[in-house]
Design a protein around this motif. Structure first.
Motif, PDB file in Angstrom:
ATOM      1  N   GLY A 179       0.814  -1.213   0.000  1.00 17.38           N
ATOM      2  CA  GLY A 179       0.000   0.000   0.000  1.00 17.38           C
ATOM      3  C   GLY A 179       0.839   1.250   0.000  1.00 17.38           C
ATOM      4  N   ASP A 180       1.946   1.228   0.753  1.00 20.70           N
ATOM      5  CA  ASP A 180       2.862   2.370   0.782  1.00 20.70           C
ATOM      6  C   ASP A 180       3.561   2.545  -0.564  1.00 20.70           C
ATOM      7  OD1 ASP A 180       2.605   2.920   3.708  1.00 20.70           O
ATOM      8  OD2 ASP A 180       3.450   0.913   3.831  1.00 20.70           O
ATOM      9  N   VAL A 181       3.946   1.420  -1.185  1.00 18.97           N
ATOM     10  CA  VAL A 181       4.564   1.492  -2.507  1.00 18.97           C
ATOM     11  C   VAL A 181       3.572   2.056  -3.526  1.00 18.97           C
ATOM     12  CG1 VAL A 181       5.590   0.146  -4.379  1.00 18.97           C
ATOM     13  CG2 VAL A 181       6.143  -0.413  -2.004  1.00 18.97           C
ATOM     14  N   ALA A 182       2.322   1.588  -3.452  1.00 18.00           N
ATOM     15  CA  ALA A 182       1.299   2.072  -4.382  1.00 18.00           C
ATOM     16  C   ALA A 182       1.049   3.563  -4.206  1.00 18.00           C
ATOM     17  CB  ALA A 182       0.001   1.288  -4.185  1.00 18.00           C
ATOM     18  N   ASP A 183       1.020   4.027  -2.964  1.00 20.01           N
ATOM     19  CA  ASP A 183       0.828   5.461  -2.704  1.00 20.01           C
ATOM     20  C   ASP A 183       1.968   6.272  -3.321  1.00 20.01           C
ATOM     21  OD1 ASP A 183      -1.446   4.841  -1.289  1.00 20.01           O
ATOM     22  OD2 ASP A 183      -0.504   5.015   0.684  1.00 20.01           O
ATOM     23  N   TRP A 184       3.204   5.808  -3.119  1.00 24.22           N
ATOM     24  CA  TRP A 184       4.356   6.519  -3.683  1.00 24.22           C
ATOM     25  C   TRP A 184       4.278   6.521  -5.200  1.00 24.22           C
ATOM     26  CZ3 TRP A 184       8.109   5.331  -7.180  1.00 24.22           C
ATOM     27  CH2 TRP A 184       9.182   6.221  -7.267  1.00 24.22           C
ATOM     28  N   TRP A 185       3.936   5.405  -5.810  1.00 26.98           N
ATOM     29  CA  TRP A 185       3.890   5.313  -7.258  1.00 26.98           C
ATOM     30  C   TRP A 185       2.824   6.229  -7.838  1.00 26.98           C
ATOM     31  CZ3 TRP A 185       6.189   5.138 -11.400  1.00 26.98           C
ATOM     32  CH2 TRP A 185       5.676   4.656 -12.598  1.00 26.98           C
ATOM     33  N   SER A 186       1.705   6.342  -7.144  1.00 28.86           N
ATOM     34  CA  SER A 186       0.652   7.255  -7.598  1.00 28.86           C
ATOM     35  C   SER A 186       1.152   8.701  -7.584  1.00 28.86           C
ATOM     36  CB  SER A 186      -0.589   7.104  -6.704  1.00 28.86           C
ATOM     37  OG  SER A 186      -1.604   7.999  -7.098  1.00 28.86           O
TER      38      SER A 186
ATOM     39  N   LEU B 291      12.167  10.035 -12.967  1.00 26.82           N
ATOM     40  CA  LEU B 291      11.864   9.108 -11.884  1.00 26.82           C
ATOM     41  C   LEU B 291      10.682   8.217 -12.245  1.00 26.82           C
ATOM     42  CD1 LEU B 291      12.802   8.449  -8.934  1.00 26.82           C
ATOM     43  CD2 LEU B 291      10.923   9.913  -8.167  1.00 26.82           C
ATOM     44  N   ALA B 292       9.647   8.808 -12.817  1.00 27.75           N
ATOM     45  CA  ALA B 292       8.472   8.035 -13.210  1.00 27.75           C
ATOM     46  C   ALA B 292       8.819   7.001 -14.277  1.00 27.75           C
ATOM     47  CB  ALA B 292       7.371   8.964 -13.701  1.00 27.75           C
ATOM     48  N   THR B 293       9.684   7.367 -15.190  1.00 29.73           N
ATOM     49  CA  THR B 293      10.099   6.419 -16.232  1.00 29.73           C
ATOM     50  C   THR B 293      10.915   5.284 -15.641  1.00 29.73           C
ATOM     51  OG1 THR B 293      10.111   8.174 -17.905  1.00 29.73           O
ATOM     52  CG2 THR B 293      11.393   6.178 -18.377  1.00 29.73           C
ATOM     53  N   ARG B 294      11.807   5.628 -14.737  1.00 30.69           N
ATOM     54  CA  ARG B 294      12.654   4.616 -14.098  1.00 30.69           C
ATOM     55  C   ARG B 294      11.828   3.547 -13.402  1.00 30.69           C
ATOM     56  NH1 ARG B 294      16.438   6.062  -8.864  1.00 30.69           N
ATOM     57  NH2 ARG B 294      17.010   3.901  -8.291  1.00 30.69           N
ATOM     58  N   PHE B 295      10.712   3.962 -12.808  1.00 33.58           N
ATOM     59  CA  PHE B 295       9.894   3.025 -12.043  1.00 33.58           C
ATOM     60  C   PHE B 295       8.636   2.594 -12.797  1.00 33.58           C
ATOM     61  CE2 PHE B 295      12.549   4.706  -8.690  1.00 33.58           C
ATOM     62  CZ  PHE B 295      12.796   3.579  -7.921  1.00 33.58           C
ATOM     63  N   GLY B 296       8.674   2.702 -14.099  1.00 35.16           N
ATOM     64  CA  GLY B 296       7.521   2.304 -14.886  1.00 35.16           C
ATOM     65  C   GLY B 296       7.115   0.856 -14.690  1.00 35.16           C
ATOM     66  N   PHE B 297       8.060   0.001 -14.314  1.00 34.71           N
ATOM     67  CA  PHE B 297       7.743  -1.415 -14.104  1.00 34.71           C
ATOM     68  C   PHE B 297       6.760  -1.635 -12.952  1.00 34.71           C
ATOM     69  CE2 PHE B 297      11.346  -0.555 -11.343  1.00 34.71           C
ATOM     70  CZ  PHE B 297      11.077  -1.280 -10.189  1.00 34.71           C
ATOM     71  N   LEU B 298       6.601  -0.620 -12.076  1.00 32.06           N
ATOM     72  CA  LEU B 298       5.668  -0.765 -10.957  1.00 32.06           C
ATOM     73  C   LEU B 298       4.217  -0.834 -11.417  1.00 32.06           C
ATOM     74  CD1 LEU B 298       7.143   1.595  -8.195  1.00 32.06           C
ATOM     75  CD2 LEU B 298       7.222  -0.908  -8.297  1.00 32.06           C
ATOM     76  N   SER B 299       3.930  -0.338 -12.599  1.00 31.53           N
ATOM     77  CA  SER B 299       2.552  -0.397 -13.098  1.00 31.53           C
ATOM     78  C   SER B 299       2.057  -1.833 -13.159  1.00 31.53           C
ATOM     79  CB  SER B 299       2.458   0.260 -14.480  1.00 31.53           C
ATOM     80  OG  SER B 299       2.702   1.649 -14.387  1.00 31.53           O
TER      81      SER B 299
END
Length: 365
Positions: free
Chosen positions: A303-310, A320-328
């Motif tokens: 849930g904390d990871v999802a909040d950060w990703w949002s 940063l958003a591109t780097r962590f695109g795999f979180l989608s």
């Protein structure tokens, strides 16, 4: 979520000391003799190997812990926190009468911390607690006991020969020798995760990348952590060498951040993520951990990871958003589990603990 281990195995099996941690935050420097300082915050948390156990469990890995806790108010609270709140398997652990649970007071000041610990030698070794069938997909081991000719509790060797991935650390060498012979135990390990100071000292190199290349000759995976400068890793099997920056954070307490990094690294490894994703995810989880006081308490859930990703997706830092695109694809749809503020319930806890705990069913010796 990670695929569960087959048969009677678990994703992660851990051994080591569990501490009851009192963490003071927002302290303007450590107290000098004869003085008193005040803290802005106070958190209570299981510590030691519990940091790793909670971090892996909150990421959805089936986690078993083989540890000794005192049959006292601190040990019972840690037991209930780990078993009832976090769902960690304590079937190999023991509540021991007349043995005090180790206690640590941690003082977080700025980006650093200092600690005071009281601990007596544990009445059981890790091997005695684990038993003859240490089935797990992964485990962490501290190889530091090999220094100075001390006997090594090498229960994990049998696990390694059965296919368990061994993630190893050696810790700080207070002798200053940094003897390369200490690295001989890495022959049975899958990964080695020193910080850059330790890595350079052991390899006699002058950079984290140089140290990683030297260590990559000894283990399949080397990850050298660099604090606020990120991390560098080499996968010997694929030949991949990856350098990632740290994730920006407004850190409050670094207690347990290294354990959270390791837990996330194991998660990504068991999910067969590529090396850059594993390293980035570990850096993210560590950054989230330092924003919350307490080691185990501060470990992030999905849930904390999802909040950060949002927030990252809607922010201005597109790199940063591109780097962590795999979180989608990585963040589970049901990602509601989040950490919460927690303090030790001093009032009437002894009565509550006695009513809720059954030591005979929980492996009291």
């Amino acid at each position: 979520m990670a695929e569960r281990a087959a048969d009677d195995g678990v994703d992660v099996l851990l051994t080591g000391p569990v501490f009851f941690d009192l963490v003071f935050t927002g302290v303007d420097g450590a107290p000098r003799p004869g003085t008193e300082v005040y803290a802005e915050g106070l958190a209570s948390s299981p510590g030691g190997v519990a940091n790793l156990a909670v971090a892996t469990a909150r990421l959805g890995l089936g986690t078993a812990l083989a540890a000794t806790l005192g049959d006292d108010v601190y040990g019972r609270w840690c037991w209930e926190f780990l078993a009832d709140r976090e769902g960690i398997d304590l079937g190999r652990s023991r509540l021991v009468p007349d043995w005090p649970t180790p206690v640590t007071v941690s003082i977080a000041s700025g980006s650093d911390r200092s600690m005071v610990t009281r601990e007596e030698p544990a009445p059981f070794t890790g091997g005695e607690l684990v038993g003859d069938r240490p089935a797990a997909r992964a485990t962490f081991v501290d190889l530091g006991a090999s220094r100075g000719g001390r006997e090594v509790d090498a229960w994990w060797r049998a696990a390694a020969h059965s296919g368990t991935k061994i993630f190893a650390d050696l810790g700080w060498d207070s002798s200053g020798r940094w003897d390369p012979a200490d690295l001989r135990l890495l022959a049975d390990c899958y990964a080695f995760t020193p910080n850059e100071t330790e890595a350079m000292a052991y390899t006699r190199t002058d950079s984290a990348a140089g140290a990683a290349r030297a260590l990559a000759e000894l283990v399949p995976l080397v990850v050298v952590t660099r604090g606020e400068h990120g991390a560098v890793a080499i996968d010997s099997a694929s030949g991949d060498e990856v350098v990632v920056p740290a994730v920006p954070t407004s850190g409050r307490d670094a207690t347990g951040a290294g354990d959270v990094f390791g837990a996330a690294l194991v998660f990504g490894t068991l999910r067969d993520w590529d090396l850059e994703q594993r390293l980035s995810f570990a850096s993210l989880c560590a950054a989230l951990a330092v924003e919350h006081p307490g080691g185990a308490v501060g470990a992030p859930g999905w849930g904390d990871v999802a909040d950060w990703w949002s927030r990252a997706q809607g922010g201005d830092d597109r790199e940063l958003a591109t780097r962590f695109g795999f979180l989608s694809d990585a963040v589970p749809e049901a990602s509601g589990r989040r950490r919460a503020e927690l303090t030790f319930p001093f009032a009437d806890y002894g009565t509550t603990a006695a009513r809720r705990s059954n030591p005979e069913k929980r492996g009291t010796s």
